[in-house]
Design a protein around this motif. Structure first.
Motif, PDB file in Angstrom:
ATOM      1  N   GLY A  57     -11.937  14.095  45.276  1.00  0.00           N
ATOM      2  CA  GLY A  57     -13.202  13.866  44.746  1.00  0.00           C
ATOM      3  C   GLY A  57     -14.240  13.897  46.095  1.00  0.00           C
ATOM      4  N   PRO A  58     -15.681  14.170  45.488  1.00  0.00           N
ATOM      5  CA  PRO A  58     -16.607  13.960  46.329  1.00  0.00           C
ATOM      6  C   PRO A  58     -17.120  12.572  46.812  1.00  0.00           C
ATOM      7  CG  PRO A  58     -17.228  14.817  44.483  1.00  0.00           C
ATOM      8  CD  PRO A  58     -16.079  14.731  44.199  1.00  0.00           C
ATOM      9  N   ALA A  59     -16.645  11.682  45.830  1.00  0.00           N
ATOM     10  CA  ALA A  59     -16.923  10.426  45.897  1.00  0.00           C
ATOM     11  C   ALA A  59     -16.192   9.553  47.080  1.00  0.00           C
ATOM     12  CB  ALA A  59     -17.206   9.684  44.621  1.00  0.00           C
ATOM     13  N   LEU A  60     -15.284   9.988  47.372  1.00  0.00           N
ATOM     14  CA  LEU A  60     -14.134   9.351  48.397  1.00  0.00           C
ATOM     15  C   LEU A  60     -14.499   9.517  49.787  1.00  0.00           C
ATOM     16  CD1 LEU A  60     -10.675   9.767  46.795  1.00  0.00           C
ATOM     17  CD2 LEU A  60     -12.070   7.614  46.760  1.00  0.00           C
ATOM     18  N   ARG A  61     -14.864   8.366  50.465  1.00  0.00           N
ATOM     19  CA  ARG A  61     -15.147   8.567  51.961  1.00  0.00           C
ATOM     20  C   ARG A  61     -14.315   7.692  52.886  1.00  0.00           C
ATOM     21  NH1 ARG A  61     -17.422  12.101  49.972  1.00  0.00           N
ATOM     22  NH2 ARG A  61     -19.751  12.830  50.054  1.00  0.00           N
ATOM     23  N   LEU A  62     -13.875   8.118  53.932  1.00  0.00           N
ATOM     24  CA  LEU A  62     -13.280   7.304  55.207  1.00  0.00           C
ATOM     25  C   LEU A  62     -13.970   6.304  55.478  1.00  0.00           C
ATOM     26  CD1 LEU A  62     -10.474   7.950  56.503  1.00  0.00           C
ATOM     27  CD2 LEU A  62     -11.583   8.691  58.359  1.00  0.00           C
ATOM     28  N   ALA A  63     -13.395   5.164  55.502  1.00  0.00           N
ATOM     29  CA  ALA A  63     -13.903   3.705  55.682  1.00  0.00           C
ATOM     30  C   ALA A  63     -13.918   3.838  57.308  1.00  0.00           C
ATOM     31  CB  ALA A  63     -13.120   2.524  55.034  1.00  0.00           C
ATOM     32  N   ALA A  64     -14.874   3.140  58.013  1.00  0.00           N
ATOM     33  CA  ALA A  64     -14.839   3.201  59.277  1.00  0.00           C
ATOM     34  C   ALA A  64     -15.640   2.034  59.881  1.00  0.00           C
ATOM     35  CB  ALA A  64     -15.271   4.362  59.879  1.00  0.00           C
ATOM     36  N   GLY A  65     -15.652   1.819  61.270  1.00  0.00           N
ATOM     37  CA  GLY A  65     -16.554   0.628  61.625  1.00  0.00           C
ATOM     38  C   GLY A  65     -16.141  -0.609  61.234  1.00  0.00           C
ATOM     39  N   ARG A  66     -16.991  -1.420  60.978  1.00  0.00           N
ATOM     40  CA  ARG A  66     -17.029  -3.046  60.493  1.00  0.00           C
ATOM     41  C   ARG A  66     -16.360  -3.035  59.088  1.00  0.00           C
ATOM     42  NH1 ARG A  66     -21.402  -7.266  61.722  1.00  0.00           N
ATOM     43  NH2 ARG A  66     -19.743  -8.590  60.740  1.00  0.00           N
ATOM     44  N   TYR A  72      -3.941   4.464  50.741  1.00  0.00           N
ATOM     45  CA  TYR A  72      -2.269   4.250  50.767  1.00  0.00           C
ATOM     46  C   TYR A  72      -1.988   3.380  52.007  1.00  0.00           C
ATOM     47  CZ  TYR A  72      -1.154   7.367  46.993  1.00  0.00           C
ATOM     48  OH  TYR A  72      -0.771   8.038  46.024  1.00  0.00           O
ATOM     49  N   MET A  73      -2.537   3.717  53.122  1.00  0.00           N
ATOM     50  CA  MET A  73      -2.113   2.840  54.379  1.00  0.00           C
ATOM     51  C   MET A  73      -2.540   1.371  54.239  1.00  0.00           C
ATOM     52  SD  MET A  73      -3.266   5.587  57.474  1.00  0.00           S
ATOM     53  CE  MET A  73      -2.609   7.241  57.438  1.00  0.00           C
ATOM     54  N   VAL A  74      -3.729   1.242  53.756  1.00  0.00           N
ATOM     55  CA  VAL A  74      -4.258  -0.141  53.466  1.00  0.00           C
ATOM     56  C   VAL A  74      -3.311  -1.083  52.431  1.00  0.00           C
ATOM     57  CG1 VAL A  74      -6.127  -1.452  52.381  1.00  0.00           C
ATOM     58  CG2 VAL A  74      -6.501   0.288  53.898  1.00  0.00           C
ATOM     59  N   LEU A  75      -2.890  -0.130  51.364  1.00  0.00           N
ATOM     60  CA  LEU A  75      -1.869  -0.882  50.528  1.00  0.00           C
ATOM     61  C   LEU A  75      -0.471  -1.318  51.189  1.00  0.00           C
ATOM     62  CD1 LEU A  75      -2.871   1.119  47.491  1.00  0.00           C
ATOM     63  CD2 LEU A  75      -3.351  -1.494  47.854  1.00  0.00           C
ATOM     64  N   ALA A  76      -0.186  -0.278  52.179  1.00  0.00           N
ATOM     65  CA  ALA A  76       1.173  -0.437  52.792  1.00  0.00           C
ATOM     66  C   ALA A  76       0.912  -1.846  53.720  1.00  0.00           C
ATOM     67  CB  ALA A  76       1.284   0.767  53.607  1.00  0.00           C
ATOM     68  N   LEU A  77      -0.271  -1.829  54.229  1.00  0.00           N
ATOM     69  CA  LEU A  77      -0.385  -3.201  55.077  1.00  0.00           C
ATOM     70  C   LEU A  77      -0.411  -4.318  54.180  1.00  0.00           C
ATOM     71  CD1 LEU A  77      -1.138  -3.889  57.828  1.00  0.00           C
ATOM     72  CD2 LEU A  77      -3.620  -4.039  57.262  1.00  0.00           C
ATOM     73  N   LEU A 134     -14.151  -1.280  57.843  1.00  0.00           N
ATOM     74  CA  LEU A 134     -12.798  -0.787  58.133  1.00  0.00           C
ATOM     75  C   LEU A 134     -12.011  -1.847  58.760  1.00  0.00           C
ATOM     76  CD1 LEU A 134     -10.031   0.906  57.813  1.00  0.00           C
ATOM     77  CD2 LEU A 134     -10.781   2.001  60.203  1.00  0.00           C
ATOM     78  N   VAL A 135     -12.520  -2.356  59.854  1.00  0.00           N
ATOM     79  CA  VAL A 135     -11.752  -3.077  60.536  1.00  0.00           C
ATOM     80  C   VAL A 135     -11.910  -4.796  60.400  1.00  0.00           C
ATOM     81  CG1 VAL A 135     -11.466  -4.069  63.129  1.00  0.00           C
ATOM     82  CG2 VAL A 135     -12.268  -1.838  62.716  1.00  0.00           C
ATOM     83  N   ASP A 136     -13.033  -5.176  59.777  1.00  0.00           N
ATOM     84  CA  ASP A 136     -13.221  -6.596  59.512  1.00  0.00           C
ATOM     85  C   ASP A 136     -12.354  -7.240  58.368  1.00  0.00           C
ATOM     86  OD1 ASP A 136     -15.034  -6.759  61.631  1.00  0.00           O
ATOM     87  OD2 ASP A 136     -16.816  -6.875  60.280  1.00  0.00           O
ATOM     88  N   PRO A 137     -12.088  -6.413  57.348  1.00  0.00           N
ATOM     89  CA  PRO A 137     -11.372  -6.890  56.140  1.00  0.00           C
ATOM     90  C   PRO A 137      -9.809  -6.769  56.733  1.00  0.00           C
ATOM     91  CG  PRO A 137     -12.554  -5.292  55.429  1.00  0.00           C
ATOM     92  CD  PRO A 137     -13.033  -5.186  56.932  1.00  0.00           C
ATOM     93  N   LEU A 138      -9.417  -5.894  57.575  1.00  0.00           N
ATOM     94  CA  LEU A 138      -8.040  -6.012  58.043  1.00  0.00           C
ATOM     95  C   LEU A 138      -7.606  -6.977  59.009  1.00  0.00           C
ATOM     96  CD1 LEU A 138      -7.510  -2.081  58.522  1.00  0.00           C
ATOM     97  CD2 LEU A 138      -7.235  -3.717  56.512  1.00  0.00           C
ATOM     98  N   VAL A 185     -11.633  -1.147  51.209  1.00  0.00           N
ATOM     99  CA  VAL A 185     -10.537  -1.669  52.134  1.00  0.00           C
ATOM    100  C   VAL A 185     -10.604  -3.033  51.957  1.00  0.00           C
ATOM    101  CG1 VAL A 185     -10.401  -2.115  54.642  1.00  0.00           C
ATOM    102  CG2 VAL A 185     -11.047   0.171  53.923  1.00  0.00           C
ATOM    103  N   ASP A 186     -11.581  -3.712  51.430  1.00  0.00           N
ATOM    104  CA  ASP A 186     -11.641  -5.287  51.467  1.00  0.00           C
ATOM    105  C   ASP A 186     -11.234  -5.578  49.945  1.00  0.00           C
ATOM    106  OD1 ASP A 186     -11.860  -7.753  51.881  1.00  0.00           O
ATOM    107  OD2 ASP A 186     -14.091  -7.793  51.775  1.00  0.00           O
ATOM    108  N   LEU A 187      -9.823  -5.902  49.820  1.00  0.00           N
ATOM    109  CA  LEU A 187      -8.854  -6.227  48.629  1.00  0.00           C
ATOM    110  C   LEU A 187      -8.136  -7.741  48.847  1.00  0.00           C
ATOM    111  CD1 LEU A 187      -6.914  -3.017  48.476  1.00  0.00           C
ATOM    112  CD2 LEU A 187      -8.877  -3.717  47.194  1.00  0.00           C
ATOM    113  N   PRO A 188      -8.072  -8.486  47.790  1.00  0.00           N
ATOM    114  CA  PRO A 188      -7.344  -9.449  47.958  1.00  0.00           C
ATOM    115  C   PRO A 188      -6.111  -9.628  48.710  1.00  0.00           C
ATOM    116  CG  PRO A 188      -8.357  -9.500  45.769  1.00  0.00           C
ATOM    117  CD  PRO A 188      -8.408  -8.098  46.552  1.00  0.00           C
ATOM    118  N   TRP A 189      -5.764 -10.417  49.244  1.00  0.00           N
ATOM    119  CA  TRP A 189      -4.110 -10.155  49.858  1.00  0.00           C
ATOM    120  C   TRP A 189      -3.281 -11.008  49.001  1.00  0.00           C
ATOM    121  CZ3 TRP A 189      -3.193  -7.727  54.308  1.00  0.00           C
ATOM    122  CH2 TRP A 189      -4.356  -7.124  55.113  1.00  0.00           C
TER     123      TRP A 189
END
Length: 505
Positions: free
Chosen positions: A142-151, A275-280, A153-157, A112-116
């Protein structure tokens, strides 16, 4: 003798200095496993380059040998090679896995934490959509992908609400396309300009995709949206006037969110979030705060789906703050409704009522003819469905909310059935109303609503709808096992309804 430059950026007939480079062992391993010859790989690179509108790329066996010896090819060859090996092996092969990029550079497996930055949107969306298109559902998730949550998810956004830099980013000027002449010289071609009507045609395509989703569910047309999004990221690599580039970024944001929403509806939850993070990010790059708030609202809905109410509230409040001066009435109504849903999940009655009241007030101030297309779905019927589900959640432990939940969901069903457009929303409202009837111990009414939802579920492709309907019928069967109509419905669901491939954890 004149020296011509090879079309992928090297010399065609001069030996480049070694500069101490080492053989590319990573690329050599993948190449050996592929079973291709150097000539076959060169031919595939050239063919793929022509397909992606890169006619300046032309390579041969000697060039492939030099890549294996450690030469770093210029763009877009690393991208082409990664795509070719991905298709060959049926799994995403990253550019860094081929030894063609440092491992710490961005690639498809991102968080989630990507350069803007503009480059982030174009590069990662391009790579991620290619992986989505090339691989099947299981391989892509794939089994490695996980849903980001908590800090995480929220802090980078939170940086989304920060103002853009005062000076706009300069439009990149690409190198001219270079080709060889019959006399052995070099000539340059100008990039082909984008037709003036192209953004309008793309806008029409986005609206069409949105209608498809509402009528047929996210699972049916998702790949078509991903393909269009991939093509749009290719367009963004070309130079455009500032206004055109802003429009293309806005369309990219809309398509990326639609891809995320369809993925969410199809049960591809971690991919949906990406996809939602990239849309943002795309919305941020074209300075569209209202649409960015809309993206955060959809992300909050996903958190509500997983009963992560605190994360949902953080996202909604961030969206409300970031769009406080620019968001329209329908957008604010949608955000208040989601706030009410989140408060209902954690049992905060007064805050839920207040948020739903503000949603009613905001929607009454809305003028649909002035709202953007992406929020026009949020009608009186949608608000009734949202508030009905919120009161239904409260009714599980507070019987006083059964009546308002039933009243709102029944009215939502009536209004949605009259449109013939919001098919999935109608089915979900039927399911919600069925659960209310279960709470008040009315099995016959619950069977009627669930059967109506089942008829729709057999026509649309929505994992979200299937999971909710199946869970409701299972609860109904467990509580009223002696009722013949309940047993008949449960048998029909077991027989006719496809099993959802990604059950909710």
């Amino acid at each position: 003798m004149a020296t011509t430059r090879a079309r992928d950026g090297g010399s065609a007939d001069e030996q480049e200095p070694d500069n101490g480079r080492q053989p590319n062992d990573r690329l050599a391993v993948w190449f050996a496993r592929s079973g291709w010859s150097k000539g076959e790989l060169a031919r595939q690179v050239n063919s793929h380059a022509r397909a992606m509108r890169a006619p300046h790329v032309s390579t041969d066996t000697s060039r492939v040998r030099r890549w294996l010896d450690g030469e770093q090819p210029r763009e877009p060859i690393p991208q082409i090679l990664a795509e070719l090996f991905t298709r060959r092996f049926g799994r995403v092969v990253g550019i860094d896995e081929l030894g063609l990029r440092e491992p710490d550079e961005p690639h498809g497996d991102f968080g989630v934490d990507l350069p803007w930055t503009f480059e982030t949107v174009v590069e990662i969306l391009g790579e991620y959509t290619r992986g989505d298109l090339l691989l099947g559902r299981q391989e892509f998730v794939g089994p490695a992908l996980r849903l980001a949550a908590g800090r995480d998810l929220v802090d980078p956004l939170r940086r989304w609400s920060a103002p853009l830099p005062a000076t706009p980013m300069p439009v990149p000027i690409p190198l001219p396309v270079q080709t060889s002449t019959a006399e052995g010289g070099v000539r340059f071609l100008r990039p082909i300009p984008l037709p003036a009507s192209a953004p309008d045609r793309l806008r029409d395509a986005v609206r069409l995709f949105r209608r498809w989703d509402m009528q047929a569910g996210g699972g049916l047309r998702r790949k078509a949206v991903i393909g269009q999004l991939n093509g749009l990221t290719d367009l963004l690599r070309d130079p455009h006037p500032a206004g055109v580039r802003c429009r293309l970024l806005g369309l990219t944001a809309e398509l990326a969110l639609l891809a995320g929403w369809m993925s969410y509806d199809a049960g591809l939850q971690p991919g949906a979030q990406k996809y939602m993070v990239l849309a943002l990010h795309a919305a941020k790059e074209c300075d569209d705060a209202p649409f960015g708030a809309n993206v955060l609202g959809v992300m909050a809905r996903q958190m509500i789906h997983y009963e992560m109410a605190e994360d949902a509230l953080d996202l909604v409040h961030l969206a409300q703050y970031g769009s406080r001066d620019s968001g329209g009435a329908a957008l604010q109504a949608m955000l208040y409704a989601l706030e009410g849903r989140a408060y209902a999940t954690v049992g905060k009655v007064d805050r839920c009522r207040r948020a739903l009241g503000l949603a009613d007030q905001a929607l009454s101030d809305s003028r649909p003819d002035t709202e953007p297309d992406w929020i026009r779905y949020f009608t009186r019927a949608e608000l009734l469905s949202e508030s009905g589900h919120a009161y239904r959640d409260l009714a599980y432990t507070r019987p006083a909310f059964v009546a308002p939940a039933k009243e709102r969901l029944a009215e939502a069903v009536r209004l949605l059935a009259g449109t013939g457009e919001f098919v999935r929303s109608l089915a979900l409202a039927h399911v919600g109303l069925a659960t209310v009837h279960v709470i008040e111990r009315e099995p016959s009414a619950a069977v009627e609503e669930a059967a109506a939802a089942l008829d729709i579920a057999l026509r649309v492709r929505s994992e979200r709808l299937i999971v909710r309907l199946r869970r409701t019928v299972e609860t109904l069967a467990a509580r009223f096992a002696d009722t013949p109509a309940v047993r008949e419905l449960a048998a029909r669901v077991a027989r006719e309804l496809p099993k959802a491939p990604f059950p909710r954890p």
